[in-house]
Design a protein around this motif. Structure first.
Motif, PDB file in Angstrom:
ATOM      1  N   ASP A 148       0.779  -1.048  -0.159  1.00  0.00           N
ATOM      2  CA  ASP A 148       0.017  -0.007  -0.004  1.00  0.00           C
ATOM      3  C   ASP A 148       0.716   1.381  -0.011  1.00  0.00           C
ATOM      4  O   ASP A 148       0.562   2.138  -0.675  1.00  0.00           O
ATOM      5  CB  ASP A 148      -0.911   0.096   1.221  1.00  0.00           C
ATOM      6  CG  ASP A 148      -1.847  -1.045   1.111  1.00  0.00           C
ATOM      7  OD1 ASP A 148      -2.009  -1.600   0.094  1.00  0.00           O
ATOM      8  OD2 ASP A 148      -2.566  -1.387   2.205  1.00  0.00           O
ATOM      9  N   ASP A 149       2.009   1.357   0.843  1.00  0.00           N
ATOM     10  CA  ASP A 149       2.726   2.406   0.809  1.00  0.00           C
ATOM     11  C   ASP A 149       3.578   2.634  -0.498  1.00  0.00           C
ATOM     12  O   ASP A 149       3.661   3.719  -1.078  1.00  0.00           O
ATOM     13  CB  ASP A 149       3.849   2.235   2.143  1.00  0.00           C
ATOM     14  CG  ASP A 149       3.172   2.156   3.387  1.00  0.00           C
ATOM     15  OD1 ASP A 149       2.185   2.722   3.619  1.00  0.00           O
ATOM     16  OD2 ASP A 149       3.792   1.549   4.282  1.00  0.00           O
ATOM     17  N   THR A 152       0.997   3.869  -2.911  1.00  0.00           N
ATOM     18  CA  THR A 152      -0.314   5.091  -2.751  1.00  0.00           C
ATOM     19  C   THR A 152       0.743   6.244  -1.993  1.00  0.00           C
ATOM     20  O   THR A 152       1.843   6.760  -2.594  1.00  0.00           O
ATOM     21  CB  THR A 152      -1.206   4.688  -1.977  1.00  0.00           C
ATOM     22  OG1 THR A 152      -0.741   3.994  -0.618  1.00  0.00           O
ATOM     23  CG2 THR A 152      -2.128   3.786  -2.785  1.00  0.00           C
ATOM     24  N   SER A 153       0.567   6.350  -0.841  1.00  0.00           N
ATOM     25  CA  SER A 153       1.063   7.746  -0.279  1.00  0.00           C
ATOM     26  C   SER A 153       2.242   7.429   0.425  1.00  0.00           C
ATOM     27  O   SER A 153       2.967   8.328   0.801  1.00  0.00           O
ATOM     28  CB  SER A 153      -0.172   7.876   0.938  1.00  0.00           C
ATOM     29  OG  SER A 153       0.069   6.731   1.931  1.00  0.00           O
ATOM     30  N   GLY A 154       2.983   6.177   0.289  1.00  0.00           N
ATOM     31  CA  GLY A 154       4.282   6.194   0.819  1.00  0.00           C
ATOM     32  C   GLY A 154       5.524   6.505   0.079  1.00  0.00           C
ATOM     33  O   GLY A 154       6.564   6.111   0.212  1.00  0.00           O
ATOM     34  N   LYS A 155       5.242   6.833  -1.351  1.00  0.00           N
ATOM     35  CA  LYS A 155       6.236   6.932  -2.208  1.00  0.00           C
ATOM     36  C   LYS A 155       7.480   8.050  -1.822  1.00  0.00           C
ATOM     37  O   LYS A 155       8.624   7.842  -1.933  1.00  0.00           O
ATOM     38  CB  LYS A 155       5.766   7.442  -3.505  1.00  0.00           C
ATOM     39  CG  LYS A 155       4.898   6.179  -4.260  1.00  0.00           C
ATOM     40  CD  LYS A 155       4.480   6.661  -5.600  1.00  0.00           C
ATOM     41  CE  LYS A 155       3.721   5.621  -6.402  1.00  0.00           C
ATOM     42  NZ  LYS A 155       3.315   6.003  -7.707  1.00  0.00           N
ATOM     43  N   GLU A 157       8.330   8.804   1.225  1.00  0.00           N
ATOM     44  CA  GLU A 157       9.178   8.271   2.287  1.00  0.00           C
ATOM     45  C   GLU A 157      10.136   7.078   1.750  1.00  0.00           C
ATOM     46  O   GLU A 157      11.093   7.056   2.072  1.00  0.00           O
ATOM     47  CB  GLU A 157       8.435   7.635   3.269  1.00  0.00           C
ATOM     48  CG  GLU A 157       9.233   7.015   4.480  1.00  0.00           C
ATOM     49  CD  GLU A 157       8.206   6.328   5.559  1.00  0.00           C
ATOM     50  OE1 GLU A 157       8.654   5.950   6.595  1.00  0.00           O
ATOM     51  OE2 GLU A 157       7.033   6.679   5.383  1.00  0.00           O
ATOM     52  N   THR A 202      -8.579  -0.963  -2.541  1.00  0.00           N
ATOM     53  CA  THR A 202      -8.517   0.748  -2.354  1.00  0.00           C
ATOM     54  C   THR A 202      -9.853   1.384  -2.326  1.00  0.00           C
ATOM     55  O   THR A 202     -10.031   2.251  -1.402  1.00  0.00           O
ATOM     56  CB  THR A 202      -7.579   1.182  -3.356  1.00  0.00           C
ATOM     57  OG1 THR A 202      -6.248   0.480  -3.585  1.00  0.00           O
ATOM     58  CG2 THR A 202      -7.185   2.666  -3.274  1.00  0.00           C
ATOM     59  N   GLU A 206     -11.278   3.539   0.737  1.00  0.00           N
ATOM     60  CA  GLU A 206     -11.597   4.760   0.803  1.00  0.00           C
ATOM     61  C   GLU A 206     -13.168   4.813   1.083  1.00  0.00           C
ATOM     62  O   GLU A 206     -13.100   6.020   2.101  1.00  0.00           O
ATOM     63  CB  GLU A 206     -11.467   5.318  -0.653  1.00  0.00           C
ATOM     64  CG  GLU A 206     -10.060   5.553  -1.103  1.00  0.00           C
ATOM     65  CD  GLU A 206     -10.038   5.970  -2.676  1.00  0.00           C
ATOM     66  OE1 GLU A 206     -11.034   5.998  -3.060  1.00  0.00           O
ATOM     67  OE2 GLU A 206      -8.706   6.285  -2.950  1.00  0.00           O
TER      68      GLU A 206
END
Length: 321
Positions: A148-149, A152-155, A157, A202, A206
């Motif tokens: 998931d990272d 999605t939102s963990g790129k 980091e 996903t 959401e």
């Protein structure tokens, strides 16, 4: 006929001219603002030159100069772009995440030559070293991340972690290269079926988050309303408390005043209290003052007397006037 001595003279002159030409053309060099140079004497590096302009050195083959660019280069990992066409390298991009899912990841590494001497002589192919270090760093970070990272939102980091690890590796390899930045290009699933399944998951997540946010919003609203009602009740209670305290203080003051009068004239005060109490309890009742002397009850008719009372002095004067 030309003698051997003359031929030797011409040869010597030719060799001399050649040597003078070599000396003349190899004793100086120029460095542009975008370049840096390394001077080597018989193959041993003497110094690095980064100042732009005209410079002099010993002629070839005593000293040689190598020029390198100061620009920022881009290394394409997992794909190759040439003449506007992109060619993928699946064997490099396929890797496993920390939760044992397969993803395809490629990235761009921006780098610079910060030590020309080490870049030229510490490795046969420094760019290949950088490419392999990029592969190791990216696989290591992806291998410790969840899918998931990575998708999605963990790129952001992941990029930061890859840059730190890659910089440390290049520092250990000591090939004169510094990493400026890394940027993930694409992180995707290997086939359409897996991508669809992940998209469904996903979307469900959401929807769940939306419902949770709505519930939290409603809870916050009701909490605020309850807090407002609580504050109103507390405020009313505080006001009622203050009112009752003031009333009690007033009653105490009245009681103390009456008590002081009672100590001075007990009978008069008692009679007055009785009359005031009767007047409060029976406001419309007729009051008589009586004195009991044996068997005959005598009373003083106050009401008729009040009705027959003479007018005030001011009123009489008005009539006379």
């Amino acid at each position: 006929m030309v003698s051997v001595k003359q031929i030797s003279k011409f040869v010597a002159m030719g060799v001399g001219l050649i040597i003078l030409g070599v000396v003349a053309f190899t004793s100086w060099y120029t460095v542009d603002e975008s370049e840096q140079a390394v001077i080597a004497t018989f193959g041993a590096v003497n110094e690095g030159i980064s100042e732009p302009g005209l410079h002099f050195k010993l002629p070839w083959p005593i000293q040689t100069v190598e020029k390198l660019s100061k620009e920022t280069f881009s290394l394409q990992f997992g794909y190759k772009e040439k003449d506007g066409e992109i060619k993928e390298v699946p064997k490099d991009t396929k890797m496993i995440t920390g939760d044992e899912n397969i993803v395809l990841a490629d990235m761009v590494v921006q780098w610079k030559i910060t030590n020309p001497e080490k870049y030229l002589y510490n490795a046969e192919n420094p760019e290949e070293v950088l490419y392999n270090a990029t592969s190791a760093s990216l696989r290591s970070i992806i291998g410790s991340s969840k899918i998931d990272d990575a998708l999605t939102s963990g790129k952001a980091e992941i990029e930061a972690d890859v840059r730190e690890l890659l910089s440390n590796l290049m520092g250990k390899y000591d090939v004169g290269i510094s990493v400026v930045n890394v940027k993930l290009q694409d992180v995707e699933l290997p086939n359409a079926e897996v991508r669809k399944a992940f998209t469904d998951v996903t979307d469900a997540r959401e929807t769940m988050n939306t419902k949770i946010n709505e519930a939290n919003k409603y809870r916050n609203k009701r909490t605020k309303e309850a807090e407002g009602e609580r504050d109103a009740l507390i405020s009313n209670a505080e006001g009622d408390k203050a009112s009752r305290i003031e009333t009690a203080r007033g009653d105490v003051a009245v009681f103390n005043a009456i008590y002081n009068e009672y100590k001075n004239a007990p009978e008069i005060t008692k009679t007055r209290l009785i009359l005031e109490t009767i007047d409060k309890v029976l406001p419309n009742a007729e009051i008589y003052i009586m004195k009991d002397e044996g068997n005959t009850l005598k009373y003083l008719p106050l009401k008729p007397m009040e009705q027959q009372a003479p007018p005030a002095q001011g009123e009489g004067s008005d009539k006379n006037g």
